[in-house]
Write an enzyme that holds these catalytic residues in place. Structure first.
Site, PDB file in Angstrom:
ATOM      1  N   GLY A 129       0.830  -1.214   0.000  1.00 26.39           N
ATOM      2  CA  GLY A 129       0.000   0.000   0.000  1.00 26.39           C
ATOM      3  C   GLY A 129       0.857   1.254   0.000  1.00 26.39           C
ATOM      4  N   ARG A 185      13.596  10.013  -2.149  1.00 22.96           N
ATOM      5  CA  ARG A 185      14.502  11.154  -2.361  1.00 22.96           C
ATOM      6  C   ARG A 185      15.768  10.999  -1.513  1.00 22.96           C
ATOM      7  NH1 ARG A 185      14.900  15.766   0.734  1.00 22.96           N
ATOM      8  NH2 ARG A 185      15.508  17.720  -0.285  1.00 22.96           N
ATOM      9  N   ARG A 207       1.188  -4.876  -5.661  1.00 29.69           N
ATOM     10  CA  ARG A 207       1.313  -6.167  -4.984  1.00 29.69           C
ATOM     11  C   ARG A 207       1.686  -7.143  -6.090  1.00 29.69           C
ATOM     12  NH1 ARG A 207      -2.615  -3.599  -1.621  1.00 29.69           N
ATOM     13  NH2 ARG A 207      -1.526  -3.335   0.342  1.00 29.69           N
ATOM     14  N   ASP A 239       5.020  -5.073   6.252  1.00 28.29           N
ATOM     15  CA  ASP A 239       5.544  -6.390   6.637  1.00 28.29           C
ATOM     16  C   ASP A 239       5.640  -7.362   5.462  1.00 28.29           C
ATOM     17  OD1 ASP A 239       6.238  -6.143   9.256  1.00 28.29           O
ATOM     18  OD2 ASP A 239       4.295  -6.754  10.051  1.00 28.29           O
ATOM     19  N   SER A 251       6.096  -6.658   2.341  1.00 29.24           N
ATOM     20  CA  SER A 251       7.244  -6.246   1.524  1.00 29.24           C
ATOM     21  C   SER A 251       8.555  -6.655   2.200  1.00 29.24           C
ATOM     22  CB  SER A 251       7.214  -4.735   1.313  1.00 29.24           C
ATOM     23  OG  SER A 251       6.000  -4.367   0.713  1.00 29.24           O
ATOM     24  N   THR A 262       3.714   2.673   5.735  1.00 34.95           N
ATOM     25  CA  THR A 262       2.302   2.286   5.712  1.00 34.95           C
ATOM     26  C   THR A 262       1.526   3.226   6.631  1.00 34.95           C
ATOM     27  OG1 THR A 262       0.755   0.703   6.691  1.00 34.95           O
ATOM     28  CG2 THR A 262       3.034   0.348   7.200  1.00 34.95           C
ATOM     29  N   ASP A 269      -0.966   2.573   8.326  1.00 38.77           N
ATOM     30  CA  ASP A 269      -1.628   1.855   9.422  1.00 38.77           C
ATOM     31  C   ASP A 269      -0.822   1.801  10.727  1.00 38.77           C
ATOM     32  OD1 ASP A 269      -3.756   1.343   7.829  1.00 38.77           O
ATOM     33  OD2 ASP A 269      -3.278  -0.761   7.435  1.00 38.77           O
ATOM     34  N   ASP A 272       1.202  -0.486  11.493  1.00 41.53           N
ATOM     35  CA  ASP A 272       0.969  -1.870  11.929  1.00 41.53           C
ATOM     36  C   ASP A 272       2.220  -2.743  11.861  1.00 41.53           C
ATOM     37  OD1 ASP A 272       1.166  -1.928   9.196  1.00 41.53           O
ATOM     38  OD2 ASP A 272      -0.623  -3.136   8.854  1.00 41.53           O
ATOM     39  N   ARG A 296      -6.866  -2.397   9.251  1.00 47.67           N
ATOM     40  CA  ARG A 296      -7.494  -3.730   9.209  1.00 47.67           C
ATOM     41  C   ARG A 296      -7.144  -4.563  10.436  1.00 47.67           C
ATOM     42  NH1 ARG A 296      -6.021  -5.875   3.582  1.00 47.67           N
ATOM     43  NH2 ARG A 296      -5.759  -3.686   3.096  1.00 47.67           N
ATOM     44  N   GLY A 322     -12.517  13.694  19.978  1.00 47.88           N
ATOM     45  CA  GLY A 322     -13.414  13.544  21.125  1.00 47.88           C
ATOM     46  C   GLY A 322     -14.524  12.545  20.895  1.00 47.88           C
ATOM     47  N   ALA A 323     -14.172  11.408  20.282  1.00 43.63           N
ATOM     48  CA  ALA A 323     -15.195  10.397  19.979  1.00 43.63           C
ATOM     49  C   ALA A 323     -15.792   9.820  21.264  1.00 43.63           C
ATOM     50  CB  ALA A 323     -14.568   9.269  19.170  1.00 43.63           C
ATOM     51  N   HIS A 378     -24.921  15.422  20.245  1.00 38.54           N
ATOM     52  CA  HIS A 378     -24.348  14.839  19.014  1.00 38.54           C
ATOM     53  C   HIS A 378     -23.168  13.949  19.385  1.00 38.54           C
ATOM     54  CE1 HIS A 378     -20.823  17.560  18.915  1.00 38.54           C
ATOM     55  NE2 HIS A 378     -21.642  18.332  19.589  1.00 38.54           N
ATOM     56  N   GLU A 421     -11.315  -0.049  10.499  1.00 36.68           N
ATOM     57  CA  GLU A 421     -11.727  -0.874   9.359  1.00 36.68           C
ATOM     58  C   GLU A 421     -11.845  -2.352   9.735  1.00 36.68           C
ATOM     59  OE1 GLU A 421      -8.640  -0.568   6.499  1.00 36.68           O
ATOM     60  OE2 GLU A 421      -9.745  -1.591   4.906  1.00 36.68           O
ATOM     61  N   HIS A 431     -10.058   5.707   1.022  1.00 32.89           N
ATOM     62  CA  HIS A 431      -8.710   5.961   0.515  1.00 32.89           C
ATOM     63  C   HIS A 431      -8.254   7.415   0.578  1.00 32.89           C
ATOM     64  CE1 HIS A 431      -8.744   1.817  -0.848  1.00 32.89           C
ATOM     65  NE2 HIS A 431      -7.450   1.946  -0.990  1.00 32.89           N
ATOM     66  N   ARG A 466      -5.186   7.825   2.495  1.00 28.25           N
ATOM     67  CA  ARG A 466      -3.886   7.407   1.956  1.00 28.25           C
ATOM     68  C   ARG A 466      -3.141   8.547   1.253  1.00 28.25           C
ATOM     69  NH1 ARG A 466      -3.630   2.058  -0.419  1.00 28.25           N
ATOM     70  NH2 ARG A 466      -3.849   0.570   1.260  1.00 28.25           N
TER      71      ARG A 466
HETATM   72  P1  ADP Z   1       2.688  -4.593   2.661  1.00 24.83           P
HETATM   73  O1  ADP Z   1       4.127  -4.563   2.288  1.00 24.83           O
HETATM   74  O2  ADP Z   1       2.066  -3.221   2.648  1.00 24.83           O
HETATM   75  O3  ADP Z   1       2.435  -5.390   3.925  1.00 24.83           O
HETATM   76  P2  ADP Z   1       1.700  -6.836   1.050  1.00 24.83           P
HETATM   77  O4  ADP Z   1       1.479  -7.742   2.225  1.00 24.83           O
HETATM   78  O5  ADP Z   1       0.648  -6.791   0.001  1.00 24.83           O
HETATM   79  O6  ADP Z   1       1.906  -5.304   1.469  1.00 24.83           O
HETATM   80  O7  ADP Z   1       3.102  -7.256   0.372  1.00 24.83           O
HETATM   81  C1  ADP Z   1       3.603  -6.578  -0.744  1.00 24.83           C
HETATM   82  C2  ADP Z   1       4.309  -7.549  -1.652  1.00 24.83           C
HETATM   83  O8  ADP Z   1       5.405  -8.163  -0.961  1.00 24.83           O
HETATM   84  C3  ADP Z   1       3.459  -8.731  -2.108  1.00 24.83           C
HETATM   85  O9  ADP Z   1       2.662  -8.445  -3.226  1.00 24.83           O
HETATM   86  C4  ADP Z   1       4.530  -9.767  -2.457  1.00 24.83           C
HETATM   87  O10 ADP Z   1       5.084  -9.535  -3.729  1.00 24.83           O
HETATM   88  C5  ADP Z   1       5.588  -9.496  -1.417  1.00 24.83           C
HETATM   89  N1  ADP Z   1       5.377 -10.460  -0.304  1.00 24.83           N
HETATM   90  C6  ADP Z   1       4.394 -10.446   0.626  1.00 24.83           C
HETATM   91  N2  ADP Z   1       4.485 -11.505   1.460  1.00 24.83           N
HETATM   92  C7  ADP Z   1       5.556 -12.216   1.031  1.00 24.83           C
HETATM   93  C8  ADP Z   1       6.203 -13.420   1.484  1.00 24.83           C
HETATM   94  N3  ADP Z   1       5.733 -14.134   2.524  1.00 24.83           N
HETATM   95  N4  ADP Z   1       7.297 -13.829   0.797  1.00 24.83           N
HETATM   96  C9  ADP Z   1       7.774 -13.141  -0.250  1.00 24.83           C
HETATM   97  N5  ADP Z   1       7.220 -11.995  -0.719  1.00 24.83           N
HETATM   98  C10 ADP Z   1       6.135 -11.535  -0.086  1.00 24.83           C
END
Ligand code: ADP
Length: 322
Positions: free
Chosen positions: A13, A23, A74, A105, A107, A127, A129, A131, A173, A187-188, A218, A225, A252, A255
């Protein structure tokens, strides 16, 4: 002997601040004597050889732009043994000696596998998120929070004018950080996150009734999500309370947009650090923020870490938003 060549890509993402990181990688790479290649559309670009040489001016006028000038994707093909091997072969063919991967993660798992196939990789967390367990902060989070707050402030004007309740879904997510931070900032009345189970009566209806008795007319309910079902929630709230209730999914828009100062600065520092690591001969590392400092960790160890949710802050939010 020719200078070493590194490549930079963005994957998964997109997030505001990725451009600032690109850069920094390009400028730090070139000023330290490296050739820097830009890879288009994440790992797909490594599979097809969609790369181009970058110079100092290739990254002019991007620090303030959202999205990623390298595009992102992806890549299901890369996520196979054969795909990783093919990408590693392409790197060797193109003379790429190291790769900086900006993403989440998923990636990083790709970066770990590509390192395993002989191409040293360094990850940078990007990202909205927040996360990624190994890093307190991910590039894009601050911009996304501020965008969400701006949007919800607008919603609040109309929610207040009509004595309504707004149920607002923000991104996240598996991670409630964005919901928690924006929920406090607007202030939710209630914040629902994937990390904490909720009880509809206790956490929504009773809280609304209590604040109603003290004069509140209100309400804003923030829903991550990963909890979802905002339309159903809005219907149920309206049925039980008689208060006109609307669901809004921010989606989105969170983003995009010009990155905040924080995202630009963190991205610049992380991009610079990634190049320093490659120059020092390091590989399979991820650049992270821990105790407000930029440090690096082994990717495999980083991927094994478990996220912690700030329950204290969550409890504070519910104590004071009453
Ligand atoms: P993010 O990096 O935002 O968590 P994704 O989980 O969609 O996004 O991962 C991005 C890309 O990284 C995937 O489309 C894939 O090409 C690669 N990838 C994800 N998981 C694996 C994995 N277990 N092993 C190798 N490549 C992975």
């Amino acid at each position: 002997m020719s200078a070493k060549t590194i490549a930079v890509l963005t994957s998964g993402g997109d997030a505001p601040g990725m451009n600032a990181a690109i850069r920094a990688v390009v400028r730090a790479g070139i000023t330290s004597g490296l050739h820097v290649m830009g890879v288009r559309r994440g790992y797909n670009g490594l599979l097809t050889g969609d790369v181009f040489e970058m110079n100092l001016r290739s990254v002019s006028d991007i620090i303030h732009r959202g999205g990623t000038m390298l595009y992102t994707a992806r890549s299901p093909e890369f996520n196979t043994k054969e795909g990783v091997q093919k990408a590693a072969d392409m790197c060797r063919k193109l003379g790429i000696d190291g790769v900086v991967v900006i993403g989440g993660d998923g990636s990083f798992r790709g970066a770990r596998d590509l390192t395993g196939a002989g191409i040293p990789c360094i990850g940078i967390p990007g990202t909205i998120d927040n996360d990624i367990a190994s890093s307190e902060y991910t590039i894009g989070f601050d911009t996304a929070m501020n965008t969400a707050v701006q949007m919800i402030d607008r919603l609040r004007d109309t929610t207040e004018s009509h004595d309504r309740c707004s149920v607002v879904e923000v991104m996240g997510r598996r991670c409630g950080d964005l919901a928690l931070q924006t929920g406090i900032a607007v202030g939710a009345t209630t914040i629902l996150v994937p990390e904490v189970e909720y009880d509809f009566q206790r956490d929504i209806i009773e809280r609304m009734r209590f604040t109603q008795k003290t004069g509140k007319k209100h309400f804003i309910i923030i829903v991550a999500e990963g909890v979802g079902h905002v339309s159903e929630l809005a219907d149920s709230i309206e049925k039980q309370t008689g208060i006109e209730t609307r669901a809004t999914v921010l989606g989105h828009v969170q983003r995009g947009g010009s990155p905040t100062l924080r995202d630009r600065v963190v991205a610049s520092e992380m991009g610079y650090t990634a190049v320093e690591l490659l120059n020092a001969g390091k590989s399979n590392r991820v650049v992270v923020m821990r105790k407000s400092e930029i440090v690096d960790l082994d990717i495999t160890e980083a991927l094994a870490m478990k996220r912690t949710f700030d329950v204290d802050l969550y409890n504070i939010a519910h104590k004071i938003s009453i």
